[in-house]
Design a protein around this motif. Sequence first.
Motif, mmCIF file in Angstrom:
data_model
loop_
_atom_site.group_PDB
_atom_site.id
_atom_site.type_symbol
_atom_site.label_atom_id
_atom_site.label_comp_id
_atom_site.label_asym_id
_atom_site.label_seq_id
_atom_site.Cartn_x
_atom_site.Cartn_y
_atom_site.Cartn_z
ATOM 1 N N ILE A 157 0.840 -1.194 0.000
ATOM 2 C CA ILE A 157 0.000 0.000 0.000
ATOM 3 C C ILE A 157 0.880 1.250 0.000
ATOM 4 O O ILE A 157 1.837 1.336 0.769
ATOM 5 C CB ILE A 157 -0.946 0.023 1.212
ATOM 6 N N GLU A 158 0.551 2.178 -0.879
ATOM 7 C CA GLU A 158 1.241 3.464 -0.949
ATOM 8 C C GLU A 158 0.199 4.562 -0.811
ATOM 9 O O GLU A 158 -0.842 4.508 -1.447
ATOM 10 C CB GLU A 158 1.944 3.628 -2.296
ATOM 11 N N MET A 159 0.521 5.562 0.004
ATOM 12 C CA MET A 159 -0.385 6.693 0.179
ATOM 13 C C MET A 159 0.364 7.992 -0.065
ATOM 14 O O MET A 159 1.461 8.187 0.451
ATOM 15 C CB MET A 159 -0.967 6.710 1.591
ATOM 16 N N ASP A 160 -0.260 8.849 -0.842
ATOM 17 C CA ASP A 160 0.213 10.211 -1.041
ATOM 18 C C ASP A 160 -0.758 11.111 -0.275
ATOM 19 O O ASP A 160 -1.826 11.434 -0.796
ATOM 20 C CB ASP A 160 0.227 10.549 -2.538
ATOM 21 N N PRO A 161 -0.402 11.504 0.966
ATOM 22 C CA PRO A 161 -1.327 12.299 1.774
ATOM 23 C C PRO A 161 -1.644 13.663 1.169
ATOM 24 O O PRO A 161 -2.752 14.161 1.315
ATOM 25 C CB PRO A 161 -0.602 12.475 3.111
ATOM 26 N N VAL A 162 -0.674 14.259 0.482
ATOM 27 C CA VAL A 162 -0.895 15.576 -0.103
ATOM 28 C C VAL A 162 -1.822 15.485 -1.312
ATOM 29 O O VAL A 162 -2.763 16.257 -1.459
ATOM 30 C CB VAL A 162 0.453 16.235 -0.489
ATOM 31 N N GLY A 163 -1.590 14.502 -2.181
ATOM 32 C CA GLY A 163 -2.415 14.313 -3.368
ATOM 33 C C GLY A 163 -3.686 13.536 -3.110
ATOM 34 O O GLY A 163 -4.499 13.351 -4.006
ATOM 35 N N HIS A 164 -3.850 13.052 -1.864
ATOM 36 C CA HIS A 164 -5.034 12.296 -1.444
ATOM 37 C C HIS A 164 -5.247 11.085 -2.362
ATOM 38 O O HIS A 164 -6.349 10.844 -2.855
ATOM 39 C CB HIS A 164 -6.280 13.191 -1.437
ATOM 40 N N LYS A 165 -4.158 10.317 -2.583
ATOM 41 C CA LYS A 165 -4.224 9.125 -3.436
ATOM 42 C C LYS A 165 -3.692 7.918 -2.691
ATOM 43 O O LYS A 165 -2.740 8.018 -1.928
ATOM 44 C CB LYS A 165 -3.398 9.333 -4.708
ATOM 45 N N VAL A 166 -4.324 6.775 -2.959
ATOM 46 C CA VAL A 166 -3.900 5.504 -2.378
ATOM 47 C C VAL A 166 -3.769 4.494 -3.503
ATOM 48 O O VAL A 166 -4.623 4.424 -4.385
ATOM 49 C CB VAL A 166 -4.913 4.999 -1.315
ATOM 50 N N ARG A 167 -2.706 3.711 -3.441
ATOM 51 C CA ARG A 167 -2.501 2.614 -4.396
ATOM 52 C C ARG A 167 -2.199 1.339 -3.622
ATOM 53 O O ARG A 167 -1.547 1.376 -2.596
ATOM 54 C CB ARG A 167 -1.327 2.903 -5.328
ATOM 55 N N ARG A 168 -2.691 0.240 -4.165
ATOM 56 C CA ARG A 168 -2.326 -1.069 -3.628
ATOM 57 C C ARG A 168 -1.887 -1.909 -4.800
ATOM 58 O O ARG A 168 -2.628 -2.091 -5.759
ATOM 59 C CB ARG A 168 -3.482 -1.735 -2.895
ATOM 60 N N SER A 169 -0.667 -2.397 -4.747
ATOM 61 C CA SER A 169 -0.052 -3.141 -5.848
ATOM 62 C C SER A 169 -0.140 -2.337 -7.147
ATOM 63 O O SER A 169 -0.387 -2.888 -8.211
ATOM 64 C CB SER A 169 -0.717 -4.507 -6.029
ATOM 65 N N GLY A 170 0.022 -1.022 -7.033
ATOM 66 C CA GLY A 170 0.013 -0.155 -8.199
ATOM 67 C C GLY A 170 -1.355 0.285 -8.666
ATOM 68 O O GLY A 170 -1.481 1.185 -9.492
ATOM 69 N N GLU A 171 -2.419 -0.330 -8.150
ATOM 70 C CA GLU A 171 -3.787 0.025 -8.563
ATOM 71 C C GLU A 171 -4.334 1.138 -7.663
ATOM 72 O O GLU A 171 -4.241 1.066 -6.446
ATOM 73 C CB GLU A 171 -4.698 -1.200 -8.450
ATOM 74 N N VAL A 172 -4.904 2.159 -8.282
ATOM 75 C CA VAL A 172 -5.498 3.260 -7.529
ATOM 76 C C VAL A 172 -6.721 2.757 -6.773
ATOM 77 O O VAL A 172 -7.573 2.076 -7.337
ATOM 78 C CB VAL A 172 -5.883 4.428 -8.466
ATOM 79 N N ILE A 173 -6.792 3.102 -5.490
ATOM 80 C CA ILE A 173 -7.902 2.699 -4.625
ATOM 81 C C ILE A 173 -8.660 3.965 -4.226
ATOM 82 O O ILE A 173 -8.134 4.792 -3.476
ATOM 83 C CB ILE A 173 -7.399 1.984 -3.352
ATOM 84 N N PRO A 174 -9.889 4.142 -4.724
ATOM 85 C CA PRO A 174 -10.655 5.326 -4.319
ATOM 86 C C PRO A 174 -11.173 5.166 -2.892
ATOM 87 O O PRO A 174 -11.751 4.129 -2.550
ATOM 88 C CB PRO A 174 -11.804 5.371 -5.328
ATOM 89 N N LEU A 175 -10.930 6.176 -2.063
ATOM 90 C CA LEU A 175 -11.398 6.153 -0.677
ATOM 91 C C LEU A 175 -12.130 7.448 -0.365
ATOM 92 O O LEU A 175 -11.756 8.516 -0.858
ATOM 93 C CB LEU A 175 -10.221 6.021 0.297
ATOM 94 N N GLY A 176 -13.139 7.339 0.480
ATOM 95 C CA GLY A 176 -13.805 8.529 0.991
ATOM 96 C C GLY A 176 -12.899 9.216 2.005
ATOM 97 O O GLY A 176 -11.902 8.641 2.450
ATOM 98 N N PRO A 177 -13.227 10.424 2.404
ATOM 99 C CA PRO A 177 -12.356 11.170 3.315
ATOM 100 C C PRO A 177 -12.144 10.501 4.674
ATOM 101 O O PRO A 177 -11.031 10.517 5.205
ATOM 102 C CB PRO A 177 -13.045 12.522 3.473
ATOM 103 N N THR A 178 -13.172 9.891 5.220
ATOM 104 C CA THR A 178 -13.014 9.244 6.528
ATOM 105 C C THR A 178 -12.157 7.994 6.421
ATOM 106 O O THR A 178 -11.267 7.769 7.248
ATOM 107 C CB THR A 178 -14.390 8.903 7.138
ATOM 108 N N GLU A 179 -12.384 7.171 5.403
ATOM 109 C CA GLU A 179 -11.575 5.969 5.213
ATOM 110 C C GLU A 179 -10.115 6.351 4.936
ATOM 111 O O GLU A 179 -9.189 5.684 5.393
ATOM 112 C CB GLU A 179 -12.127 5.105 4.082
ATOM 113 N N PHE A 180 -9.914 7.456 4.198
ATOM 114 C CA PHE A 180 -8.560 7.940 3.918
ATOM 115 C C PHE A 180 -7.852 8.313 5.224
ATOM 116 O O PHE A 180 -6.720 7.896 5.458
ATOM 117 C CB PHE A 180 -8.616 9.154 2.968
ATOM 118 N N ARG A 181 -8.525 9.079 6.090
ATOM 119 C CA ARG A 181 -7.913 9.475 7.368
ATOM 120 C C ARG A 181 -7.656 8.256 8.256
ATOM 121 O O ARG A 181 -6.631 8.193 8.952
ATOM 122 C CB ARG A 181 -8.816 10.470 8.103
#
Length: 105
Positions: free
Chosen positions: A13-37
């Motif tokens: 899992i990779e997270m870019d907190p500034v860009g508000h992006k999450v990837r798992r195994s290179g695939e973008v994972i869309p998350l809502g704001p609460t799940e992101f936090r």
Amino acid sequence: PELEGEQLTYSDIEMDPVGHKVRRSGEVIPLGPTEFRLLKHFLEHPGWVFSRERLLDAVWGHDSDIESRTVDVHIRRLRKAINRGDRPDIIRTVRSAGYALDSGA
């Protein structure tokens, strides 16, 4: 966690907190704001077990009047988003204690 500039990483899992992006195994994972936090909090403290109350304080804030079971709903949503396909669940439920980010390795 590894801090690569502004990146948080754990397992695949990779997270870019500034860009508000999450990837798992290179695939973008869309998350809502609460799940992101929530995921961000886990990524900042891998392996730590957090009770519902501590997660409420950390993610929702100290003055929150939200019921503790709300955490379970958001954990379920987070798991559904990051565990698509055959990916292993890296959020461990610790009976009578809470939740932890744990790859099981």
